[in-house]
Scaffold this motif. Structure first.
Motif, PDB file in Angstrom:
ATOM      1  N   GLN A  99       0.907  -1.296  -0.196  1.00 55.49           N
ATOM      2  CA  GLN A  99      -0.162   0.057   0.046  1.00 55.49           C
ATOM      3  C   GLN A  99       0.850   1.259  -0.006  1.00 55.49           C
ATOM      4  N   SER A 100       0.337   2.306  -0.276  1.00 55.67           N
ATOM      5  CA  SER A 100       1.087   3.655  -0.437  1.00 55.67           C
ATOM      6  C   SER A 100       0.374   4.555   0.470  1.00 55.67           C
ATOM      7  N   SER A 101       1.026   5.552   1.182  1.00 51.46           N
ATOM      8  CA  SER A 101       0.601   6.565   1.911  1.00 51.46           C
ATOM      9  C   SER A 101       0.820   7.976   1.152  1.00 51.46           C
ATOM     10  N   PRO A 102      -0.059   9.005   1.563  1.00 48.65           N
ATOM     11  CA  PRO A 102       0.273  10.193   0.919  1.00 48.65           C
ATOM     12  C   PRO A 102       1.493  10.794   1.557  1.00 48.65           C
ATOM     13  N   GLY A 103       2.189  11.527   0.631  1.00 56.64           N
ATOM     14  CA  GLY A 103       3.394  12.041   0.811  1.00 56.64           C
ATOM     15  C   GLY A 103       3.333  13.274   1.649  1.00 56.64           C
ATOM     16  N   PRO A 104       4.833  13.706   2.284  1.00 56.31           N
ATOM     17  CA  PRO A 104       4.693  14.847   3.006  1.00 56.31           C
ATOM     18  C   PRO A 104       4.619  16.207   2.058  1.00 56.31           C
ATOM     19  N   GLY A 105       4.217  17.172   2.643  1.00 57.21           N
ATOM     20  CA  GLY A 105       4.183  18.532   1.862  1.00 57.21           C
ATOM     21  C   GLY A 105       2.510  18.480   1.410  1.00 57.21           C
ATOM     22  N   GLU A 106       1.533  18.026   1.685  1.00 56.09           N
ATOM     23  CA  GLU A 106       0.277  18.113   0.984  1.00 56.09           C
ATOM     24  C   GLU A 106      -0.431  19.226   1.649  1.00 56.09           C
ATOM     25  N   THR A 107      -0.992  20.076   1.030  1.00 59.10           N
ATOM     26  CA  THR A 107      -1.331  21.358   1.681  1.00 59.10           C
ATOM     27  C   THR A 107      -2.795  21.287   1.754  1.00 59.10           C
ATOM     28  N   GLN A 108      -3.369  22.397   2.458  1.00 57.19           N
ATOM     29  CA  GLN A 108      -4.897  22.442   2.781  1.00 57.19           C
ATOM     30  C   GLN A 108      -5.470  23.099   1.366  1.00 57.19           C
ATOM     31  N   HIS A 109      -6.622  22.839   1.293  1.00 55.50           N
ATOM     32  CA  HIS A 109      -7.472  23.270   0.097  1.00 55.50           C
ATOM     33  C   HIS A 109      -7.140  25.066  -0.158  1.00 55.50           C
ATOM     34  N   GLY A 110      -7.244  25.616   0.990  1.00 57.66           N
ATOM     35  CA  GLY A 110      -7.073  27.106   0.719  1.00 57.66           C
ATOM     36  C   GLY A 110      -5.606  27.458   0.236  1.00 57.66           C
ATOM     37  N   GLU A 111      -4.785  26.751   0.511  1.00 60.72           N
ATOM     38  CA  GLU A 111      -3.112  26.998   0.341  1.00 60.72           C
ATOM     39  C   GLU A 111      -2.999  26.683  -1.000  1.00 60.72           C
ATOM     40  N   GLU A 112      -3.588  25.590  -1.667  1.00 66.16           N
ATOM     41  CA  GLU A 112      -3.260  24.903  -2.803  1.00 66.16           C
ATOM     42  C   GLU A 112      -3.067  25.917  -4.179  1.00 66.16           C
ATOM     43  N   ARG A 113      -3.840  26.908  -4.337  1.00 68.48           N
ATOM     44  CA  ARG A 113      -3.663  27.896  -5.337  1.00 68.48           C
ATOM     45  C   ARG A 113      -2.198  28.470  -5.149  1.00 68.48           C
ATOM     46  N   LEU A 114      -2.016  28.948  -3.989  1.00 68.44           N
ATOM     47  CA  LEU A 114      -0.656  29.775  -3.819  1.00 68.44           C
ATOM     48  C   LEU A 114       0.254  28.784  -4.304  1.00 68.44           C
ATOM     49  N   HIS A 115       0.427  27.711  -3.468  1.00 73.46           N
ATOM     50  CA  HIS A 115       1.643  26.596  -3.649  1.00 73.46           C
ATOM     51  C   HIS A 115       1.804  26.193  -5.265  1.00 73.46           C
ATOM     52  N   GLU A 116       0.767  26.043  -5.995  1.00 77.10           N
ATOM     53  CA  GLU A 116       0.712  25.758  -7.260  1.00 77.10           C
ATOM     54  C   GLU A 116       1.421  27.010  -8.039  1.00 77.10           C
ATOM     55  N   ALA A 117       0.612  28.071  -7.678  1.00 75.09           N
ATOM     56  CA  ALA A 117       1.199  29.441  -8.424  1.00 75.09           C
ATOM     57  C   ALA A 117       2.576  29.518  -8.150  1.00 75.09           C
ATOM     58  N   LEU A 118       3.278  29.397  -6.770  1.00 76.25           N
ATOM     59  CA  LEU A 118       4.804  29.444  -6.680  1.00 76.25           C
ATOM     60  C   LEU A 118       5.414  28.302  -7.153  1.00 76.25           C
ATOM     61  N   ALA A 119       4.975  27.250  -7.408  1.00 73.53           N
ATOM     62  CA  ALA A 119       5.668  26.034  -8.061  1.00 73.53           C
ATOM     63  C   ALA A 119       5.828  26.525  -9.574  1.00 73.53           C
ATOM     64  N   ARG A 120       5.004  27.286 -10.013  1.00 76.54           N
ATOM     65  CA  ARG A 120       5.252  27.723 -11.702  1.00 76.54           C
ATOM     66  C   ARG A 120       6.054  28.808 -11.629  1.00 76.54           C
ATOM     67  N   LEU A 121       6.775  29.411 -10.585  1.00 76.37           N
ATOM     68  CA  LEU A 121       7.728  30.288 -10.767  1.00 76.37           C
ATOM     69  C   LEU A 121       9.221  29.741 -10.736  1.00 76.37           C
ATOM     70  N   THR A 122      10.204  30.035 -11.075  1.00 71.79           N
ATOM     71  CA  THR A 122      11.679  29.515 -10.934  1.00 71.79           C
ATOM     72  C   THR A 122      11.951  29.433  -9.391  1.00 71.79           C
ATOM     73  N   ASP A 123      12.745  28.510  -9.147  1.00 72.07           N
ATOM     74  CA  ASP A 123      13.179  28.485  -7.618  1.00 72.07           C
ATOM     75  C   ASP A 123      13.544  29.775  -6.982  1.00 72.07           C
ATOM     76  N   THR A 124      14.343  30.557  -7.777  1.00 76.32           N
ATOM     77  CA  THR A 124      15.173  31.867  -7.329  1.00 76.32           C
ATOM     78  C   THR A 124      13.900  32.802  -7.068  1.00 76.32           C
ATOM     79  N   GLU A 125      12.906  32.908  -8.036  1.00 78.33           N
ATOM     80  CA  GLU A 125      11.621  33.669  -7.922  1.00 78.33           C
ATOM     81  C   GLU A 125      10.823  33.472  -6.746  1.00 78.33           C
ATOM     82  N   ALA A 126      10.800  32.094  -6.579  1.00 79.62           N
ATOM     83  CA  ALA A 126       9.618  31.558  -5.306  1.00 79.62           C
ATOM     84  C   ALA A 126      10.105  31.931  -4.013  1.00 79.62           C
ATOM     85  N   GLU A 127      11.531  31.661  -4.044  1.00 73.40           N
ATOM     86  CA  GLU A 127      12.296  31.878  -2.854  1.00 73.40           C
ATOM     87  C   GLU A 127      12.401  33.367  -2.422  1.00 73.40           C
TER      88      GLU A 127
END
Length: 186
Positions: A99-127
């Motif tokens: 069986q598999s379990s969910p991985g670390p770093g899962e976000t709550q629904h309200g934060e998902e849009r922000l985290h997805e948007a940050l993921a679309r920036l370069t690493d330097t831009e996001a940082e």
């Protein structure tokens, strides 16, 4: 013995005065970037580096300097986790888990849009955005963390914020209502 050395006592006293100022901001910094277990491990590693390099800690900018150390320690931990993940993937192909379990770093629904948007920036831009928004550092403090000039930080931060704003604008669900034709004659 090292305890008899007055320099060692001064060094210890300096670190004991510095560490309480660093622990909570570093804990929050790392908690926003990693799962709790990794954040705790990296916090310990960061404090160890601060102890070892205590003479390098700038007295007037200890926290930004420590953020820079934490970034490097976290990058090392993430590289290690990726290596471990690759090994686990190889092992899983030979002996798959039941069986598999969910991985670390899962976000709550309200934060998902922000985290997805940050993921679309370069690493330097996001940082840059994280250091500015979450850690509330000034461009000159961010410059110390990221080994850039304050002017370069200001320019890159402005561009990153605009890019993030555009990503969030484009991904926003359509607002408003459907047009009604009731009461109108064709």
């Amino acid at each position: 013995m090292a305890d008899d050395d007055p320099g060692a006592a001064e060094r210890r006293a300096r670190f004991e005065a510095l560490a309480p100022e660093l622990v909570e901001p570093l804990r929050r910094f790392l908690a926003r970037r990693a799962d709790p277990a990794t954040a705790d491990d990296v916090l310990g590693e960061t404090l160890l580096v601060c102890w070892r390099r205590l003479d390098d800690v700038p007295p007037d900018a200890a926290l930004p300097w420590a953020y820079g150390v934490a970034r490097h320690c976290l990058a090392n931990a993430q590289r290690s986790a990726r290596r471990q993940g690759r090994v686990a993937a190889r092992v899983a192909t030979v002996d798959p888990p039941t069986q598999s379990s969910p991985g670390p770093g899962e976000t709550q629904h309200g934060e998902e849009r922000l985290h997805e948007a940050l993921a679309r920036l370069t690493d330097t831009e996001a940082e840059l955005v994280r250091l500015w928004a979450w850690e509330q550092l000034t461009p000159s403090e961010i410059a110390g963390v990221m080994d850039l000039t304050p002017n370069a930080v200001s320019i890159r931060l402005h561009r990153a914020r605009e890019k993030l704003k555009e990503i969030l604008r484009k991904d926003r669900p359509a607002a408003g209502h459907e047009e009604s034709t009731e009461g109108r004659t064709p």
